[in-house]
Design a protein around this motif. Structure first.
Motif, PDB file in Angstrom:
ATOM      1  N   GLN A  57       0.794  -1.424   0.141  1.00 48.64           N
ATOM      2  CA  GLN A  57       0.282  -0.130   0.258  1.00 48.64           C
ATOM      3  C   GLN A  57       0.437   0.795  -0.315  1.00 48.64           C
ATOM      4  O   GLN A  57       2.306   1.374   0.972  1.00 48.64           O
ATOM      5  CB  GLN A  57      -0.822  -0.278   1.479  1.00 48.64           C
ATOM      6  N   LYS A  58       0.140   1.821  -0.856  1.00 50.88           N
ATOM      7  CA  LYS A  58       1.607   3.813  -0.281  1.00 50.88           C
ATOM      8  C   LYS A  58      -0.051   4.488   0.238  1.00 50.88           C
ATOM      9  O   LYS A  58      -0.353   4.741  -0.237  1.00 50.88           O
ATOM     10  CB  LYS A  58       1.536   3.882  -1.786  1.00 50.88           C
ATOM     11  N   ALA A  78     -13.243   7.741  -7.778  1.00 50.78           N
ATOM     12  CA  ALA A  78     -11.620   7.387  -7.815  1.00 50.78           C
ATOM     13  C   ALA A  78     -11.711   6.587  -6.096  1.00 50.78           C
ATOM     14  O   ALA A  78     -11.045   5.522  -5.990  1.00 50.78           O
ATOM     15  CB  ALA A  78     -10.808   8.313  -8.068  1.00 50.78           C
ATOM     16  N   ARG A  79     -12.390   7.140  -5.399  1.00 48.52           N
ATOM     17  CA  ARG A  79     -12.255   6.702  -4.216  1.00 48.52           C
ATOM     18  C   ARG A  79     -12.791   5.948  -4.415  1.00 48.52           C
ATOM     19  O   ARG A  79     -12.654   4.204  -3.220  1.00 48.52           O
ATOM     20  CB  ARG A  79     -13.548   7.890  -3.385  1.00 48.52           C
ATOM     21  N   ASN A  80     -14.093   5.228  -4.572  1.00 50.87           N
ATOM     22  CA  ASN A  80     -14.211   3.928  -4.971  1.00 50.87           C
ATOM     23  C   ASN A  80     -14.168   2.610  -5.397  1.00 50.87           C
ATOM     24  O   ASN A  80     -13.624   1.939  -4.948  1.00 50.87           O
ATOM     25  CB  ASN A  80     -16.015   3.945  -5.520  1.00 50.87           C
ATOM     26  N   ALA A  81     -12.768   2.642  -5.997  1.00 45.89           N
ATOM     27  CA  ALA A  81     -11.907   2.124  -7.567  1.00 45.89           C
ATOM     28  C   ALA A  81     -11.058   2.070  -5.978  1.00 45.89           C
ATOM     29  O   ALA A  81     -10.458   0.488  -5.918  1.00 45.89           O
ATOM     30  CB  ALA A  81     -11.237   2.966  -8.040  1.00 45.89           C
ATOM     31  N   ILE A  82     -10.310   3.014  -5.304  1.00 44.76           N
ATOM     32  CA  ILE A  82      -9.304   2.537  -3.960  1.00 44.76           C
ATOM     33  C   ILE A  82     -10.255   1.826  -2.809  1.00 44.76           C
ATOM     34  O   ILE A  82      -9.131   0.673  -2.400  1.00 44.76           O
ATOM     35  CB  ILE A  82      -9.015   4.395  -3.340  1.00 44.76           C
ATOM     36  N   LYS A  83     -11.598   2.151  -2.309  1.00 47.23           N
ATOM     37  CA  LYS A  83     -11.993   1.120  -1.495  1.00 47.23           C
ATOM     38  C   LYS A  83     -11.880  -0.311  -2.176  1.00 47.23           C
ATOM     39  O   LYS A  83     -11.681  -1.493  -1.699  1.00 47.23           O
ATOM     40  CB  LYS A  83     -13.180   1.529  -0.810  1.00 47.23           C
ATOM     41  N   GLU A  84     -12.785  -0.776  -3.134  1.00 54.44           N
ATOM     42  CA  GLU A  84     -12.374  -1.799  -3.730  1.00 54.44           C
ATOM     43  C   GLU A  84     -11.776  -2.254  -4.209  1.00 54.44           C
ATOM     44  O   GLU A  84     -11.284  -4.325  -3.809  1.00 54.44           O
ATOM     45  CB  GLU A  84     -13.427  -1.621  -5.617  1.00 54.44           C
ATOM     46  N   ALA A  85     -10.312  -2.151  -4.103  1.00 62.34           N
ATOM     47  CA  ALA A  85      -8.896  -2.587  -4.806  1.00 62.34           C
ATOM     48  C   ALA A  85      -8.540  -2.995  -3.043  1.00 62.34           C
ATOM     49  O   ALA A  85      -6.829  -3.541  -2.815  1.00 62.34           O
ATOM     50  CB  ALA A  85      -7.654  -2.028  -5.486  1.00 62.34           C
ATOM     51  N   PRO A  90      -3.084   0.614  -2.633  1.00 63.18           N
ATOM     52  CA  PRO A  90      -2.278  -0.629  -3.648  1.00 63.18           C
ATOM     53  C   PRO A  90      -1.598   0.415  -4.792  1.00 63.18           C
ATOM     54  O   PRO A  90      -2.409   0.593  -5.592  1.00 63.18           O
ATOM     55  CB  PRO A  90      -3.112  -1.982  -3.728  1.00 63.18           C
ATOM     56  N   ALA A  91      -0.724   0.344  -5.842  1.00 61.70           N
ATOM     57  CA  ALA A  91       0.117   0.779  -6.715  1.00 61.70           C
ATOM     58  C   ALA A  91      -1.092   0.439  -8.072  1.00 61.70           C
ATOM     59  O   ALA A  91      -1.043   1.057  -8.702  1.00 61.70           O
ATOM     60  CB  ALA A  91       1.235  -0.123  -6.994  1.00 61.70           C
ATOM     61  N   LYS A  92      -1.562  -0.743  -7.844  1.00 57.00           N
ATOM     62  CA  LYS A  92      -2.783  -0.919  -8.728  1.00 57.00           C
ATOM     63  C   LYS A  92      -3.686   0.007  -9.229  1.00 57.00           C
ATOM     64  O   LYS A  92      -4.228   0.288 -10.709  1.00 57.00           O
ATOM     65  CB  LYS A  92      -3.251  -2.582  -9.390  1.00 57.00           C
ATOM     66  N   GLN A  95      -8.392  13.143 -17.913  1.00 58.47           N
ATOM     67  CA  GLN A  95      -8.805  13.820 -18.520  1.00 58.47           C
ATOM     68  C   GLN A  95      -9.448  15.022 -17.556  1.00 58.47           C
ATOM     69  O   GLN A  95      -9.260  16.123 -18.424  1.00 58.47           O
ATOM     70  CB  GLN A  95     -10.221  12.934 -19.515  1.00 58.47           C
ATOM     71  N   TYR A  96      -9.096  15.206 -16.222  1.00 62.10           N
ATOM     72  CA  TYR A  96      -9.475  15.760 -15.702  1.00 62.10           C
ATOM     73  C   TYR A  96      -7.669  16.158 -14.435  1.00 62.10           C
ATOM     74  O   TYR A  96      -8.369  16.973 -13.649  1.00 62.10           O
ATOM     75  CB  TYR A  96     -10.052  15.562 -14.239  1.00 62.10           C
ATOM     76  N   ASN A  97      -7.094  15.437 -15.516  1.00 61.16           N
ATOM     77  CA  ASN A  97      -5.822  16.484 -14.892  1.00 61.16           C
ATOM     78  C   ASN A  97      -5.437  16.178 -13.643  1.00 61.16           C
ATOM     79  O   ASN A  97      -5.364  16.504 -12.781  1.00 61.16           O
ATOM     80  CB  ASN A  97      -5.531  17.219 -14.893  1.00 61.16           C
ATOM     81  N   ALA A  98      -6.127  14.414 -12.935  1.00 58.50           N
ATOM     82  CA  ALA A  98      -5.604  14.354 -11.625  1.00 58.50           C
ATOM     83  C   ALA A  98      -4.208  13.849 -11.258  1.00 58.50           C
ATOM     84  O   ALA A  98      -3.448  13.609 -12.210  1.00 58.50           O
ATOM     85  CB  ALA A  98      -6.290  12.875 -11.855  1.00 58.50           C
ATOM     86  N   VAL A  99      -3.708  14.645 -10.016  1.00 60.09           N
ATOM     87  CA  VAL A  99      -2.979  14.459  -9.046  1.00 60.09           C
ATOM     88  C   VAL A  99      -2.104  13.671  -8.084  1.00 60.09           C
ATOM     89  O   VAL A  99      -3.330  13.687  -7.648  1.00 60.09           O
ATOM     90  CB  VAL A  99      -1.777  15.613  -9.556  1.00 60.09           C
ATOM     91  N   ILE A 100      -1.436  12.152  -8.897  1.00 61.73           N
ATOM     92  CA  ILE A 100      -1.227  11.742  -7.670  1.00 61.73           C
ATOM     93  C   ILE A 100       0.224  11.882  -7.123  1.00 61.73           C
ATOM     94  O   ILE A 100       1.259  11.401  -7.814  1.00 61.73           O
ATOM     95  CB  ILE A 100      -1.230   9.822  -7.393  1.00 61.73           C
TER      96      ILE A 100
END
Length: 99
Positions: A23-24, A42-49, A68-70, A81-86
């Motif tokens: 996890q990062k 995005a939050r849901n994808a992280i929770k589901e992973a 997780p990195a994935k 498309q929305y210029n997300a910054v991680i």
């Protein structure tokens, strides 16, 4: 009896595999005109992973997470498309001698 033991072993293997995914700690941010559904996705994808949302910011369109990195790769691709910054979540100091 053998089926029960096999089922238990498979369940343990699945738990160990999920726990082993590194996890990062990150902050995911978007420009202010980004639709709210993009952040929710995005939050849901992280929770589901198997990740955890550790903080949701109110003044900016951003949240902190351990993920997780994935999952972060997916969030980055969807948010392009929305210029997300991680960015890596880390301690920032104005004192040169502090760590």
């Amino acid at each position: 009896m053998r089926l029960a033991i096999l089922s238990i072993l498979l369940a343990l293997l699945a738990v160990c595999t999920l726990a082993a995914a590194p996890q990062k700690a990150v902050i995911v941010s978007y420009p202010k005109d980004t639709p709210d559904f993009v952040l929710a996705q995005a939050r849901n994808a992280i929770k589901e992973a198997g990740g955890i949302i550790t903080h949701e910011y109110k003044l900016i369109k951003a949240f902190a997470a351990n993920a997780p990195a994935k999952a972060l790769e997916s969030v980055q691709a969807w948010g392009a498309q929305y210029n997300a910054v991680i960015e890596e979540d880390q301690v920032v100091s104005i004192n040169r001698n502090s760590h």
